[in-house]
Design an enzyme around this catalytic site. Structure first.
Site, PDB file in Angstrom:
ATOM      1  N   GLY A 121       0.860  -1.297   0.000  1.00 13.09           N
ATOM      2  CA  GLY A 121       0.085  -0.018  -0.029  1.00 13.09           C
ATOM      3  C   GLY A 121       0.617   1.410  -0.038  1.00 13.09           C
ATOM      4  N   GLY A 145       8.047  19.306   2.042  1.00 12.54           N
ATOM      5  CA  GLY A 145       7.934  18.871   0.617  1.00 12.54           C
ATOM      6  C   GLY A 145       8.595  17.120   0.861  1.00 12.54           C
ATOM      7  CD  GLU A 149       5.452  28.168   3.484  1.00 14.82           C
ATOM      8  OE1 GLU A 149       5.057  27.077   3.967  1.00 14.82           O
ATOM      9  OE2 GLU A 149       6.076  28.592   2.504  1.00 14.82           O
ATOM     10  CG  HIS A 162     -33.288  21.819  -2.645  1.00  6.30           C
ATOM     11  ND1 HIS A 162     -32.370  23.272  -2.298  1.00  6.30           N
ATOM     12  CD2 HIS A 162     -34.555  22.021  -1.832  1.00  6.30           C
ATOM     13  CE1 HIS A 162     -33.159  23.840  -1.327  1.00  6.30           C
ATOM     14  NE2 HIS A 162     -34.142  23.197  -0.939  1.00  6.30           N
ATOM     15  CB  SER A 204       8.124  10.773  -2.593  1.00  9.19           C
ATOM     16  OG  SER A 204       7.108  10.738  -1.726  1.00  9.19           O
ATOM     17  CB  ALA A 220      -2.855   8.568  -3.414  1.00  6.23           C
ATOM     18  CG  HIS A 221      -5.981  11.444  -6.906  1.00  6.85           C
ATOM     19  ND1 HIS A 221      -5.728  12.071  -5.565  1.00  6.85           N
ATOM     20  CD2 HIS A 221      -5.837  12.693  -7.544  1.00  6.85           C
ATOM     21  CE1 HIS A 221      -5.717  13.351  -5.541  1.00  6.85           C
ATOM     22  NE2 HIS A 221      -5.689  13.787  -6.736  1.00  6.85           N
ATOM     23  CB  THR A 233      10.872   3.487  -5.764  1.00  9.43           C
ATOM     24  OG1 THR A 233      11.161   4.436  -6.647  1.00  9.43           O
ATOM     25  CG2 THR A 233      11.274   2.247  -6.137  1.00  9.43           C
TER      26      THR A 233
HETATM   27  P1  FAD Z   1       4.588   5.294  -2.532  1.00 12.55           P
HETATM   28  O1  FAD Z   1       3.104   5.278  -2.004  1.00 12.55           O
HETATM   29  O2  FAD Z   1       5.731   6.114  -1.781  1.00 12.55           O
HETATM   30  O3  FAD Z   1       5.050   3.848  -2.651  1.00 12.55           O
HETATM   31  C1  FAD Z   1       6.376   3.469  -2.964  1.00 12.55           C
HETATM   32  C2  FAD Z   1       6.606   1.974  -2.398  1.00 12.55           C
HETATM   33  O4  FAD Z   1       7.727   1.759  -2.878  1.00 12.55           O
HETATM   34  C3  FAD Z   1       6.666   1.999  -0.882  1.00 12.55           C
HETATM   35  O5  FAD Z   1       5.998   0.892  -0.247  1.00 12.55           O
HETATM   36  C4  FAD Z   1       8.336   1.530  -0.574  1.00 12.55           C
HETATM   37  O6  FAD Z   1       8.285   0.766   0.566  1.00 12.55           O
HETATM   38  C5  FAD Z   1       8.686   0.832  -1.952  1.00 12.55           C
HETATM   39  N1  FAD Z   1       9.987   0.866  -2.309  1.00 12.55           N
HETATM   40  C6  FAD Z   1      10.811   2.035  -2.389  1.00 12.55           C
HETATM   41  N2  FAD Z   1      11.883   1.764  -2.771  1.00 12.55           N
HETATM   42  C7  FAD Z   1      12.028   0.306  -2.990  1.00 12.55           C
HETATM   43  C8  FAD Z   1      12.928  -0.597  -3.467  1.00 12.55           C
HETATM   44  N3  FAD Z   1      14.133  -0.164  -3.786  1.00 12.55           N
HETATM   45  N4  FAD Z   1      12.610  -1.957  -3.345  1.00 12.55           N
HETATM   46  C9  FAD Z   1      11.183  -2.371  -2.642  1.00 12.55           C
HETATM   47  N5  FAD Z   1      10.135  -1.448  -2.466  1.00 12.55           N
HETATM   48  C10 FAD Z   1      10.841  -0.046  -2.383  1.00 12.55           C
HETATM   49  N6  FAD Z   1      -1.853  11.753  -1.479  1.00 12.55           N
HETATM   50  C11 FAD Z   1      -3.145  12.059  -1.674  1.00 12.55           C
HETATM   51  O7  FAD Z   1      -3.631  11.927  -2.956  1.00 12.55           O
HETATM   52  N7  FAD Z   1      -4.303  12.449  -0.700  1.00 12.55           N
HETATM   53  C12 FAD Z   1      -3.992  12.385   0.400  1.00 12.55           C
HETATM   54  O8  FAD Z   1      -4.544  12.528   1.213  1.00 12.55           O
HETATM   55  C13 FAD Z   1      -2.383  12.367   0.996  1.00 12.55           C
HETATM   56  N8  FAD Z   1      -2.039  12.486   2.249  1.00 12.55           N
HETATM   57  C14 FAD Z   1      -0.909  12.329   2.549  1.00 12.55           C
HETATM   58  C15 FAD Z   1      -0.492  12.296   3.590  1.00 12.55           C
HETATM   59  C16 FAD Z   1       0.975  12.307   4.332  1.00 12.55           C
HETATM   60  C17 FAD Z   1       1.326  12.404   5.591  1.00 12.55           C
HETATM   61  C18 FAD Z   1       1.877  11.910   3.308  1.00 12.55           C
HETATM   62  C19 FAD Z   1       3.192  11.549   3.436  1.00 12.55           C
HETATM   63  C20 FAD Z   1       1.653  11.795   1.954  1.00 12.55           C
HETATM   64  C21 FAD Z   1       0.133  12.081   1.554  1.00 12.55           C
HETATM   65  N9  FAD Z   1      -0.256  11.810   0.223  1.00 12.55           N
HETATM   66  C22 FAD Z   1      -1.619  11.984  -0.188  1.00 12.55           C
HETATM   67  C23 FAD Z   1       0.716  11.513  -0.852  1.00 12.55           C
HETATM   68  C24 FAD Z   1       0.853  10.168  -1.349  1.00 12.55           C
HETATM   69  O9  FAD Z   1       0.839   9.283  -0.211  1.00 12.55           O
HETATM   70  C25 FAD Z   1       1.549   9.969  -2.518  1.00 12.55           C
HETATM   71  O10 FAD Z   1       1.426  10.693  -3.403  1.00 12.55           O
HETATM   72  C26 FAD Z   1       1.482   8.289  -2.992  1.00 12.55           C
HETATM   73  O11 FAD Z   1       1.620   7.532  -2.123  1.00 12.55           O
HETATM   74  C27 FAD Z   1       2.646   8.282  -4.064  1.00 12.55           C
HETATM   75  O12 FAD Z   1       2.376   6.920  -4.486  1.00 12.55           O
HETATM   76  P2  FAD Z   1       3.470   5.962  -5.171  1.00 12.55           P
HETATM   77  O13 FAD Z   1       2.893   4.541  -5.488  1.00 12.55           O
HETATM   78  O14 FAD Z   1       4.143   6.854  -6.200  1.00 12.55           O
HETATM   79  O15 FAD Z   1       4.596   5.724  -4.143  1.00 12.55           O
HETATM   80  P1  NAD Z   2       4.247  20.857   0.217  1.00 14.69           P
HETATM   81  O1  NAD Z   2       5.253  21.273  -1.089  1.00 14.69           O
HETATM   82  O2  NAD Z   2       2.801  20.856   0.003  1.00 14.69           O
HETATM   83  O3  NAD Z   2       4.665  22.154   1.189  1.00 14.69           O
HETATM   84  C1  NAD Z   2       5.847  22.521   1.753  1.00 14.69           C
HETATM   85  C2  NAD Z   2       5.866  23.948   2.263  1.00 14.69           C
HETATM   86  O4  NAD Z   2       7.145  23.864   3.053  1.00 14.69           O
HETATM   87  C3  NAD Z   2       5.514  24.895   1.426  1.00 14.69           C
HETATM   88  O5  NAD Z   2       4.724  25.645   1.781  1.00 14.69           O
HETATM   89  C4  NAD Z   2       7.039  25.660   1.008  1.00 14.69           C
HETATM   90  O6  NAD Z   2       6.941  26.941   0.979  1.00 14.69           O
HETATM   91  C5  NAD Z   2       7.449  25.367   2.603  1.00 14.69           C
HETATM   92  N1  NAD Z   2       8.965  25.381   2.991  1.00 14.69           N
HETATM   93  C6  NAD Z   2       9.839  24.848   1.992  1.00 14.69           C
HETATM   94  N2  NAD Z   2      11.066  24.836   2.678  1.00 14.69           N
HETATM   95  C7  NAD Z   2      10.750  25.748   3.899  1.00 14.69           C
HETATM   96  C8  NAD Z   2      11.716  26.368   4.938  1.00 14.69           C
HETATM   97  N3  NAD Z   2      12.862  26.012   4.631  1.00 14.69           N
HETATM   98  N4  NAD Z   2      11.111  26.793   6.012  1.00 14.69           N
HETATM   99  C9  NAD Z   2       9.803  27.023   6.023  1.00 14.69           C
HETATM  100  N5  NAD Z   2       9.050  26.489   4.968  1.00 14.69           N
HETATM  101  C10 NAD Z   2       9.602  25.908   4.023  1.00 14.69           C
HETATM  102  O7  NAD Z   2       4.845  19.573   0.962  1.00 14.69           O
HETATM  103  P2  NAD Z   2       4.489  18.860   2.141  1.00 14.69           P
HETATM  104  O8  NAD Z   2       3.255  19.618   2.944  1.00 14.69           O
HETATM  105  O9  NAD Z   2       5.675  18.195   2.859  1.00 14.69           O
HETATM  106  O10 NAD Z   2       3.625  17.617   1.307  1.00 14.69           O
HETATM  107  C11 NAD Z   2       4.448  16.831   0.305  1.00 14.69           C
HETATM  108  C12 NAD Z   2       3.704  16.191  -0.515  1.00 14.69           C
HETATM  109  O11 NAD Z   2       2.717  15.327  -0.048  1.00 14.69           O
HETATM  110  C13 NAD Z   2       2.931  17.253  -1.271  1.00 14.69           C
HETATM  111  O12 NAD Z   2       3.449  17.201  -2.868  1.00 14.69           O
HETATM  112  C14 NAD Z   2       1.462  16.854  -1.444  1.00 14.69           C
HETATM  113  O13 NAD Z   2       0.917  16.673  -2.505  1.00 14.69           O
HETATM  114  C15 NAD Z   2       1.539  15.410  -0.860  1.00 14.69           C
HETATM  115  N6  NAD Z   2       0.458  15.418   0.355  1.00 14.69           N
HETATM  116  C16 NAD Z   2      -1.006  15.429  -0.432  1.00 14.69           C
HETATM  117  C17 NAD Z   2      -1.974  15.369   0.592  1.00 14.69           C
HETATM  118  C18 NAD Z   2      -3.250  15.549   0.077  1.00 14.69           C
HETATM  119  O14 NAD Z   2      -3.543  15.478  -1.139  1.00 14.69           O
HETATM  120  N7  NAD Z   2      -4.429  15.876   1.037  1.00 14.69           N
HETATM  121  C19 NAD Z   2      -1.681  15.440   2.203  1.00 14.69           C
HETATM  122  C20 NAD Z   2      -0.349  15.137   2.551  1.00 14.69           C
HETATM  123  C21 NAD Z   2       0.694  15.356   1.589  1.00 14.69           C
END
Ligand code: FAD
Ligand code: NAD
Length: 460
Positions: free
Chosen positions: A39, A266, A202, A439, A144, A315-316, A142
């Site tokens: 996942g 980020g 920020e 509505h 981020s 994710a999407h 893989t």
């Molecule tokens: P990942 O989900 O990162 O999956 C990569 C997988 O690869 C992992 O399981 C890892 O263990 C595995 N892997 C890596 N390297 C190797 C290797 N060499 N060999 C074997 N396995 C490996 N996005 C949304 O759309 N909605 C949200 O609400 C949302 N909320 C988030 C909240 C948080 C706190 C965070 C951190 C992220 C959130 N995101 C959200 C972003 C979302 O999680 C990512 O965009 C998404 O998971 C990316 O999918 P992916 O399949 O590219 O990678």
């Molecule tokens: P982000 O890119 O959304 O925000 C990072 C923030 O940190 C920005 O506002 C940036 O200006 C600030 N920043 C950068 N350097 C800084 C510094 N030195 N000091 C202070 N502020 C600084 O990144 P995130 O919140 O870490 O999320 C990472 C990724 O995960 C995003 O790309 C996001 O799409 C994804 N994510 C998505 C969801 C969702 O879809 N609901 C939820 C969580 C995470």
């Protein structure tokens, strides 16, 4: 040596969805994942656990102060953090096991271990049972990892990333969040609702960069009212633990003493240790793998999707790419419409958008009209007691085609689906305005905003 049509490295929403779709299309698929649970970030330490905590913390806040507005009196509201965390862990466990089930159903071979590509057509799995696989095609999914910040000493406990903030054992007295992006706001809100003083530092002079500025400014005002203390234009130069407390330093400012620090500036692509240097796989200067429109890297037979390639880290988005890439490999049409990928911030109220922001239209010299409608004038929002926010529609000034939709308000994340379909289908604001919306629903605010594009909203 096992042979497969496709070996996917990484079982996040990009990788596991690609694996399932490729298997549905008749390919012999394997997936290599180094974690025991499938996942990826999304299911284990991202989207799902954060939303579980957002829902739970919002219920706590409602029970504490808002239910009485509905004539419901609740006394003795208590917070049970371990139970809240247990519920979150249970949801994660059920969903990750669900992916195991889907893999079995689709006859996808799973390998547990770290995947590496020693040569095109080969994947080495280092794990409990090391094995080398032969693959007609390899898909890198893989994901981020959290970006580090110079001077911020992550100790994986008091100073950590979102992963730690999803599992604090108790409510921090004072939490400092570095970064007012999506993670900073969502997790900042969780802990503020549960009782923490939350200070958000920020670097820029605004929150949520990339979002429509007007909507982001409105979000800032609302979240400030909920207790988040924003300090904008702050350059964080260091954070470390001293005698069990955290000290955060910002250029030209007194240092801040706090209980915990969440670093959320980020995420970076997880593309190291895959053997890409030796293979000469082209990457951007930030490490994202470069791909063509079929998601093929600079090396034939090696593909990449999701957070590991450029584009929004969602994710999407990863899922869309997974499906498109798998279909391309099976000889079908391979396409993702990046203009129709929504983004949602799950604060209260939610913030959702799709398409262009007003700033992007101005910068691009594209003539546009704006239609805006407040939830204050929506009957269902009144009944819900959630009247803050509005819907803003941007349509082309000449063709009326919808170019962007931005919503801040109740259930914005669900409402945005209508706008995504409108953009996907090339709809005009007139198309939405002429479509019947039930509505009383929140979706009527979208219809009214569409009417407002031509200054004819009915209920304003
Ligand atoms: P990942 O989900 O990162 O999956 C990569 C997988 O690869 C992992 O399981 C890892 O263990 C595995 N892997 C890596 N390297 C190797 C290797 N060499 N060999 C074997 N396995 C490996 N996005 C949304 O759309 N909605 C949200 O609400 C949302 N909320 C988030 C909240 C948080 C706190 C965070 C951190 C992220 C959130 N995101 C959200 C972003 C979302 O999680 C990512 O965009 C998404 O998971 C990316 O999918 P992916 O399949 O590219 O990678
Ligand atoms: P982000 O890119 O959304 O925000 C990072 C923030 O940190 C920005 O506002 C940036 O200006 C600030 N920043 C950068 N350097 C800084 C510094 N030195 N000091 C202070 N502020 C600084 O990144 P995130 O919140 O870490 O999320 C990472 C990724 O995960 C995003 O790309 C996001 O799409 C994804 N994510 C998505 C969801 C969702 O879809 N609901 C939820 C969580 C995470």
């Amino acid at each position: 040596m096992s042979q497969h049509d496709l070996v996917v490295i990484g079982a996040g929403p990009g990788g596991y969805v690609a694996a399932i779709r490729a298997a549905q299309l008749g390919l012999n698929v394997a997936c290599v994942e180094r974690e025991n649970a499938l996942g990826g970030t999304c299911l284990r330490v991202g989207c799902i656990p954060s939303k579980a905590l957002l829902e739970a913390s919002e219920l706590y806040r409602m029970a504490q102060s808002h239910l009485s507005e509905f004539g419901v009196t609740v006394e003795g509201v208590k917070l049970d953090v371990p139970k809240m965390m247990g519920r979150k862990d249970q949801i994660v466990s059920t969903l990750t096991k669900g992916i195991d089930g889907l893999f079995r159903k689709n006859k996808i071979t799973r390998y547990t271990g770290h995947g590496r590509i020693p040569a095109p057509g080969r994947v080495q799995v280092d794990g409990p049972k090391p094995v080398e696989l032969i693959a007609k095609n390899i898909l890198i999914a893989t994901g981020s990892v959290s970006a580090p910040l110079k001077g911020v000493e992550i100790d994986g406990n008091l100073i950590g990333t979102s992963t730690e903030a999803l599992a604090y054992p108790e409510v921090p007295g004072h939490l400092v969040v570095i970064g007012a992006g999506v993670i900073g706001l969502e997790l900042g809100c969780v802990w503020a609702r549960l009782g923490s003083k939350v200070t958000v530092l920020e670097y820029l002079n605004r929150i949520l960069p990339g979002m429509d500025t007007e909507i982001a400014n409105e979000a800032q005002r609302m979240l400030k009212k909920q207790g988040l203390d924003f300090k904008l234009g702050m350059r964080v130069t260091g954070a470390r633990v001293v005698d069990g407390r955290c000290v955060v330093e910002c250029e030209g400012q007194p240092s801040i003493d706090c209980d915990r620090v969440l670093l959320a500036v980020g995420r970076l692509p997880n593309t190291g240790d895959l053997g890409l240097d030796a293979l000469n796989v082209a990457r951007t200067n930030r490490g994202f793998i470069q791909v063509d429109r079929h998601f093929q890297t600079s090396i034939p037979g090696i593909y990449a999707i999701g957070d590991a390639i450029p584009g929004p880290m969602l994710a999407h988005k990863a899922e869309e790419e997974g499906v498109a890439c798998a279909e391309g490999l099976a000889g079908k049409y391979c396409h993702v419409n990046y203009d129709a990928i929504p983004g949602v911030v799950y604060t209260d109220p939610e913030i959702a958008s799709v398409g262009k922001t007003e700033e992007q239209l101005k910068d691009g010299g594209i003539p546009y009209k704006v239609g805006s409608f407040p939830f204050m004038a929506n009957g269902r929002a009144k009944a819900l007691g959630q009247t803050e926010g509005r819907v803003k529609i941007l349509a082309h000034a000449e063709t009326d085609r919808i170019l962007g939709v931005h919503i801040i308000g109740p259930r914005a994340g669900d409402l945005i689906a209508e706008a995504v379909i409108a953009i996907e289908c090339g709809a005009s604001s007139e198309d939405i305005a002429r479509s019947s919306h039930a509505h009383p629903t929140l979706s009527e605010a979208i219809k009214e905003a569409a009417f407002a594009v031509d200054r004819r909203a009915i209920h304003m």
